[in-house]
Enzyme design. Structure first.
Site, PDB file in Angstrom:
ATOM      1  N   CYS A 163       0.821  -1.213   0.000  1.00 10.44           N
ATOM      2  CA  CYS A 163       0.000   0.000   0.000  1.00 10.44           C
ATOM      3  C   CYS A 163       0.851   1.257   0.000  1.00 10.44           C
ATOM      4  O   CYS A 163       0.444   2.293  -0.496  1.00 10.44           O
ATOM      5  CB  CYS A 163      -1.005   0.000   1.138  1.00 10.44           C
ATOM      6  SG  CYS A 163      -0.322  -0.331   2.744  1.00 10.44           S
ATOM      7  N   VAL A 204       0.037   4.295  -2.405  1.00 10.05           N
ATOM      8  CA  VAL A 204      -0.385   5.612  -1.911  1.00 10.05           C
ATOM      9  C   VAL A 204       0.490   6.711  -2.517  1.00 10.05           C
ATOM     10  O   VAL A 204       0.006   7.767  -2.905  1.00 10.05           O
ATOM     11  CB  VAL A 204      -0.361   5.668  -0.364  1.00 10.05           C
ATOM     12  CG1 VAL A 204      -0.614   7.087   0.133  1.00 10.05           C
ATOM     13  CG2 VAL A 204      -1.410   4.732   0.214  1.00 10.05           C
TER      14      VAL A 204
END
Lengths: 475, 504
Positions: B150, B154
């Site tokens: 992630c 991001v």
């Protein structure tokens, strides 16, 4: 420089040959031949530095250090894995921090609780949902004594203000809500997570607990996570010495216990790496002295008991001697039984925390020799404490890679290896006896007088299992 | 040989010394009074608590799902010489490796680019470049299959551009396949990550390979963590006489023989076969929800037949063989019909112990659909079906399946719910048996419902994943587990009564 150091250095150079230039230069600083005297400057490893991308480091992250190690075991606090689903899933009750309590009612250790971030949380932020989540948890678990919010990577990247949410809701709930900024990209390993978690203990919980009475014998047991019941076995010794353990950090601990450690007369620290920070703080702020000790194996245990007792009066010192006298015959019988099976066997260790040095004595009690040892996330002070414990020319490894571990195994031919779950099964394939030295391979305890017999039994079954002889090895 | 009895944690802490220690420790713990704990404990078993529990929107408690990159690295490891390579923070990869090793009791290698604060600010290009160079030099892969954590998602790392740059800078050879997939952990779950990675790999390997059909069949097992299923498939395809390609074949990755050698790449789908997959007659996926995008891609880009058939249970296995026969023109051999007969015979024999039994189940969508079907075939009644990573489509599929049999009448599907929801259900509407992974054992402790371990992860029992649960043999294995769990439970309850029968 001695031959054994030179030979080991040569071997390390050979192993490093496979690396591209930049990584070779870097990795060379992390591998060394041991010099117990500390005089050979080339024998000091560098540590607590970023891992090279792509080398297959064994290390984890700050979240693992803060949630998995320090805060996770606090049993009457709800620990939220704040962010996407994975981190909490993979660290769900994998460290075996034993505790007593009714899970889901007054304790929460074996639960996986997460805000399960979705795309909308990344886009619009997760603070609003966090506020609502805290209220939902308060409703479902009215007996919780606090909530920890353990941040995963996105939380720090999208700029959420979990501190503000915590502050607001803590006032409402009248118990600690602890925001822990342990996003996995921070720092270079688990180690920063320990430090961050220690800081939040200091800022949110320490000094806020209730202790009705004090005695001159009050101690806190720090840096024992009660893996397989380790802290209980250590506590038994301390109590039999006549000491009063007012707080366990953090195995089988409660928010109240975390809050009263500052009332101890002496802090006893087992895992220096993960909890020296809070000990130093209590020393500065409350004037509480602290000392390291080692309850692995009878030799180190006797030694530590005496050193601890020396900090107290004659009564405790007499108790200590009586205690040693009581257990020595049992310890001798264990050594008598298992040493013949293990005498002269070579051990390679690659672990974390305190074990790469603290378990050496226990192996030596069984006649075994640790020929290589290293830390996933150690610092300079860990290595300084390790060099004198090992023989000249032994291999010291910092942040070793899968490649290096395999190469050192081929060359050193250890009779057993102690490392983690990621390493375990490649050693099984190699036909090298292996024991998980993070989780005790689901056994334990290994600490204290109740732990050593289990340790000895387990090392014997590891090295001497008949299954190793069933493997048809290529000639 | 040792003679001394050594007590470990299982015995030690039951002893009087430790029980006394635990009592004394309470002075510092400051626990709630016992009556209060009992009061709350009783309250959590009520309808009122269930309503409160089901009203929550913002927190998951004991969810049964993992994140995308876990599925991606699992998928990536099933190709010849393929090294899973994850762009992002390093802790994630440590977790994937641990998680898979704990289930399979096998080594699992995967690479991280170890991104830290500086990458968060400047992007992860340098980590990718050095990571690819180091991984190639140290581990000699034939393919590096890139997925993301992630963190990389991001900050918006551009995998396509980074890999191109890596080739330009000579970090990796030009002809080394480096397929990639964006696998954000805040979207979907591990089954979606599997899907994305497989699509990425097939897209990369099949580029420019389309020729005349090669007469083979592609089989996509999906996020299937039963190595026994892979071996079973190979056996069945041999009986059928069908040439096939498994995409991806993790059977050797997670079930390699012990020869005193550690092989980093013990097997997997040969890259030549994977490249040629575009020319197959068609593709059968054995799971629907871990292959949605891949099948869509195959239909659209390869312009080939692609469909799902999950061979869990008798009728589902019937459909699987019928579809296979239709696709290849090969008849179903008598040997397979015999296997069917044996499995059905066992089910007929065991039915009295399963008929009317109420089941709760939790797990991945396709496993659940298979289990619902098999249990209803035995006369069992699926009651609570909890699928944390299930969506609307799954809910509809499961509801339709339940409606197809009178034994499905009590069944209710809970997509997006977790094992804490299930705990409430087990108290308010108890069942006889529970089907789920190892973490469901906490429900056993809380509610006393016996657990049949099916799914992922299975950490606390050994070798269950080595027994197939697909095909007729798989049905027989599942039936054996189910009926004997019922009988074990019956023995446990009747041990000190006349009903402790020796013949059943």
């Amino acid at each position: 420089m001695s031959t054994s150091i030179k030979d080991t250095q040569k071997m390390i150079e050979e192993v490093l040959e496979a690396y591209p230039e930049k990584s070779k230069k870097d990795r060379a600083k992390h591998l060394a031949a041991n010099d117990p005297t500390g005089q050979c400057s080339a024998c000091q490893v560098k540590s607590n530095i970023k891992s090279r991308p792509g080398v297959m480091t064994v290390r984890g992250c700050a979240y693992a250090g803060a949630k998995g190690v320090v805060w996770g075991p606090v049993k009457d606090q709800i620990t939220i894995s704040h962010g996407p689903i994975g981190c909490g899933q993979y660290s769900w009750w994998s460290r075996r921090n034993y505790y007593n309590g009714q899970t889901g009612i007054d304790t929460f250790g074996t639960m996986h609780i997460t805000t399960d971030f979705q795309e909308k949380n990344i886009v619009y932020g997760g603070d609003k949902g966090l506020d609502a989540a805290l209220h939902e948890l308060k409703g479902l678990f009215p007996l919780a004594k606090g909530i920890g919010i353990l941040s995963e990577c996105p939380v720090g990247l999208i700029g959420d203000d979990i501190e503000a949410v915590s502050k607001k809701v803590a006032k409402e709930f009248e118990y600690p809500i602890v925001p822990v900024r342990c996003e996995g990209f921070r720092g270079v390993s688990q180690s920063l997570g320990h430090h961050i978690a220690n800081d939040t203990i200091k800022d949110y919980v320490l000094g806020k607990g209730t202790l009705d009475t004090s005695t001159p014998y009050d101690v806190a047991l720090i840096g024992d996570y009660n893996i397989g019941g380790d802290a209980w076995a250590s506590r038994r010794i301390l109590e039999e010495m006549g000491l009063r353990v007012i707080s366990q950090y953090t195995g089988d601990s409660t928010v109240n216990e975390i809050g009263i450690a500052n009332k101890a007369k002496l802090n006893l620290i087992h895992c220096y790496r993960s909890m020296n920070y809070i000990c130093r703080h209590m020393e500065e702020e409350y004037g509480i002295p602290w000392m390291e000790f080692n309850f692995f194996g009878p030799t180190k245990t006797y030694d530590s008991i005496r050193k601890i007792a020396a900090r107290f009066d004659e009564k405790i010192q007499n108790n200590a001697e009586a205690l040693i006298a009581k257990y020595k015959p049992l310890m001798d019988r264990i050594v008598e039984q298992y040493r013949p099976n293990l005498e002269g066997k070579k051990v390679m260790l690659y672990v974390g925390g305190l074990r790469p040095r603290h378990t050496i004595g226990a192996y030596e009690d069984l006649g075994m020799e640790v020929v290589a040892s290293g830390y996933e996330f150690g610092h300079n002070d860990d290595y300084k404490r390790t060099y004198p414990e090992m023989k000249e020319g032994a291999v010291i490894m910092d942040d070793a890679t899968l490649y290096e571990l395999e190469e050192f195994t081929r060359r050193l031919k250890p009779d057993m290896v102690g490392s983690g779950i990621k390493e375990k099964y490649s050693y099984h394939k190699l036909g090298v006896p292996f024991r998980q030295m993070h989780s005790w391979d689901y056994s334990g305890p290994y600490h204290g007088f109740d732990g050593f017999p289990v340790f000895a039994r387990d090392m014997d079954m590891t090295v001497n299992s008949p299954t190793w002889d069933l493997i048809r090895r290529k000639k | 040989m040792s003679t001394m009895k050594i007590n470990d944690h299982c015995e030690l802490f039951q002893g009087a010394e430790y029980q006394e220690q635990f009592e004394k420790k309470k002075e510092f713990e400051r626990p709630w009074p016992e009556e209060k704990v009992k009061e709350v404990s009783d309250w959590t078993k009520t309808e009122e608590y269930k309503e409160l529990n089901f009203a929550r929107q913002n927190i998951k408690i004991n969810p049964a799902k993992a994140c995308q990159p876990l599925g991606a690295v699992f998928c990536a490891s099933g190709f010849e010489g393929s090294m899973p390579f994850v762009q992002g923070a390093q802790g994630c990869v440590a977790y994937f490796r641990s998680h898979l090793s704990r289930h399979f009791k096998e080594p699992f290698a995967a690479i991280s680019t170890s991104m830290t604060e500086d990458a968060a600010v400047f992007g992860g290009l340098n980590n990718m470049l050095e990571g690819l160079e180091n991984a190639y030099a140290l581990y000699h892969p034939k393919m590096l299959a890139v997925s993301t954590t992630c963190m990389a998602e991001v900050i918006g790392d551009d995998l396509n551009a980074y890999i191109k740059t890596a080739r330009e800078k000579g970090a990796i050879p030009n002809d080394l396949p480096v397929p990639f997939a964006h696998t954000p952990s805040f979207v979907g779950s591990h089954i979606v990550g599997y899907d994305n990675m497989l699509k990425g790999i097939l897209k990369d390997l099949s580029a420019g390979q389309k020729k005349e059909p090669n007469g083979r069949v592609n089989i996509i097992p999906g996020f299937d963590t039963y190595t026994g299923n892979y071996h079973e498939l190979k056996r069945l395809m041999a009986i059928m006489g069908i040439a096939f390609t498994l995409l991806s074949d993790v059977s050797d990755t997670f079930d390699s023989p012990n020869t005193g050698e550690y092989k980093l790449y013990p097997g997997g789908t040969p890259l030549s076969e994977a490249k040629d997959a575009v020319n197959a007659l068609g593709t059968i996926a054995l799971q629907k929800y871990s292959t949605v995008k891949t099948l869509e891609y195959i239909r659209k880009e390869w312009d080939r037949k692609a469909f799902t058939a999950t061979p869990i249970g008798i009728r589902n296995t019937d459909i699987f063989f019928e579809e296979l026969s239709k696709l290849t023109g090969k008849p179903i051999p008598a040997a397979i019909e015999t296997e069917r007969g044996r499995a059905v015979d066992a089910m007929v024999d065991s039915h009295p112990y399963v008929h009317g039994k109420r089941f709760a189940m939790v797990g991945d969508p396709d496993m659940l659909l298979g289990m619902i079907s098999l249990i209803m075939e035995m006369g069992g009644r699926p009651v609570h079906i909890v699928c944390t990573n299930g969506d609307k489509h799954f809910e509809a599929d499961a509801a339709e399946l339940l409606a197809s049999s009178p034994f499905g009448a009590d069944g209710k599907v809970y997509a997006g719910k977790d094992m804490w929801h299930l705990r409430s259900l087990l108290f308010t509407e108890p069942v006889d048996l529970l089907v789920g992974n190892s973490y469901a054992k906490f429900l056993v402790a809380d509610t006393g419902t016996p657990l049949i371990r099916v799914g992922f992860p299975l950490f606390d029992r050994h070798h269950l994943h080595r027994q197939p649960i697909i095909g007729y043999q798989g049905a027989l294995n599942l039936v054996t587990m189910i009926v004997n769990k019922v009988l074990d439970e019956m023995d446990r309850k009747t041990m000190h009564s006349a009903s402790f029968d020796v013949i059943r």
